[in-house]
Write a protein that holds these residues in place. Sequence first.
Motif, PDB file in Angstrom:
ATOM      1  N   ASP A  86       0.870  -1.176   0.000  1.00  0.00           N
ATOM      2  CA  ASP A  86       0.000   0.000   0.000  1.00  0.00           C
ATOM      3  C   ASP A  86       0.907   1.226   0.000  1.00  0.00           C
TER       4      ASP A  86
ATOM      5  N   THR B 269      -6.430  -9.501  -7.436  1.00  0.00           N
ATOM      6  CA  THR B 269      -6.671  -8.118  -7.824  1.00  0.00           C
ATOM      7  C   THR B 269      -5.565  -7.211  -7.296  1.00  0.00           C
TER       8      THR B 269
ATOM      9  N   ARG C 258      -4.291  -3.060  -7.425  1.00  0.00           N
ATOM     10  CA  ARG C 258      -4.721  -1.707  -7.773  1.00  0.00           C
ATOM     11  C   ARG C 258      -3.498  -0.849  -8.078  1.00  0.00           C
TER      12      ARG C 258
ATOM     13  N   ASP D   2      -3.321   3.101  -9.207  1.00  0.00           N
ATOM     14  CA  ASP D   2      -3.979   4.358  -9.559  1.00  0.00           C
ATOM     15  C   ASP D   2      -2.931   5.369  -9.999  1.00  0.00           C
TER      16      ASP D   2
ATOM     17  N   GLU E  99      -8.260   5.893 -11.320  1.00  0.00           N
ATOM     18  CA  GLU E  99      -8.031   4.689 -10.544  1.00  0.00           C
ATOM     19  C   GLU E  99      -8.031   3.487 -11.482  1.00  0.00           C
TER      20      GLU E  99
ATOM     21  N   GLU F  38      -7.797  -0.994 -11.775  1.00  0.00           N
ATOM     22  CA  GLU F  38      -7.836  -2.318 -11.164  1.00  0.00           C
ATOM     23  C   GLU F  38      -7.298  -3.331 -12.163  1.00  0.00           C
ATOM     24  N   TYR F  39      -6.427  -4.215 -11.691  1.00  0.00           N
ATOM     25  CA  TYR F  39      -5.744  -5.177 -12.557  1.00  0.00           C
ATOM     26  C   TYR F  39      -5.910  -6.593 -12.021  1.00  0.00           C
ATOM     27  N   GLN F  40      -5.863  -7.564 -12.944  1.00  0.00           N
ATOM     28  CA  GLN F  40      -5.925  -8.971 -12.576  1.00  0.00           C
ATOM     29  C   GLN F  40      -4.582  -9.641 -12.871  1.00  0.00           C
TER      30      GLN F  40
ATOM     31  N   CYS G 226       0.287  -8.212 -14.484  1.00  0.00           N
ATOM     32  CA  CYS G 226      -1.151  -8.016 -14.323  1.00  0.00           C
ATOM     33  C   CYS G 226      -1.730  -7.304 -15.538  1.00  0.00           C
TER      34      CYS G 226
ATOM     35  N   ARG H   5      -5.034  -4.792 -16.819  1.00  0.00           N
ATOM     36  CA  ARG H   5      -6.127  -3.928 -16.358  1.00  0.00           C
ATOM     37  C   ARG H   5      -7.460  -4.487 -16.795  1.00  0.00           C
ATOM     38  N   THR H   6      -8.410  -4.484 -15.873  1.00  0.00           N
ATOM     39  CA  THR H   6      -9.740  -5.044 -16.176  1.00  0.00           C
ATOM     40  C   THR H   6     -10.614  -3.954 -16.763  1.00  0.00           C
TER      41      THR H   6
END
Length: 260
Positions: A97, A168, A170, A172, A177, A179-181, A257, A259-260
């Motif tokens: 984080d 998942t 993140r 940003d 922002e 979100e990635y898988q 990863c 991005r979704t």
Amino acid sequence: MKRNVLRRILGAALALVVLVSGAVVARDLLRARRERAAYASLASQVRQLAEQESPASSDGPSSQREEAPSRLGAYQALAEENPDLIGWVSIPGTGVDYPVLYTPQDPEYYLRRDFYGEYAVSGSIFAGEGWTPGGAHTILYGHNMDDGSMFAALLDYQEEDFAREHGTVRFDTLEEEGEYQVVAAFYSQAYGSQEEGAFRYYQYTDLSDPQVFSEYVRQAKAASLYDTGVTPQPGDQLLTLSTCSYHTGDGRFVVVCCRT
């Protein structure tokens, strides 16, 4: 008599070594605690600013649904403290984080510097050479610290079950922002020039060419420890997280990863 004197000297020397070693360990623990606390404070600051700026609701006073706090305003406020800030990376359920920094003239500037540019053993999370906002590929680097901070949690992705539970990621930017898988997780290293045919993931900074994009994805999935079932296509945005691994000299562990 001489033996007794020698024993006393050796005993004193041993005691001194133990004392110095203990002092070094205590210093390192204090340093690690201080650096972790500094980043925890930044994360708390972002959360608080986001909550302050979020609207109470989107459907009027009678609405029971509250919008999720937007962190973009918080990032902008933090960027006023350090203009090298380009975004934030986090992995829910782990200790990752952190703010992400970028210095195009010297990409490794924050290798051993904290958010404020002061010397720090754990350094900061930073973007690699050639990063561009909204580009097809972002590579982030961070240390694998013994206390579990920075990108140490990436090593947990060697286990498929962990990847399924923490699929998942993140990332940003200051503008949006994201979100990635998880696509792939694999061991690698910083290869020497004499090693032919090696997958040098860190050289794929520009994936705007569809053919190069597909080549990167193919090699990442081939190197992966397991199949995540996620296969990016040209036009998608990729995020690659890289940290040190000690399975070999100059070892690396990498998580890719999409991005979704």
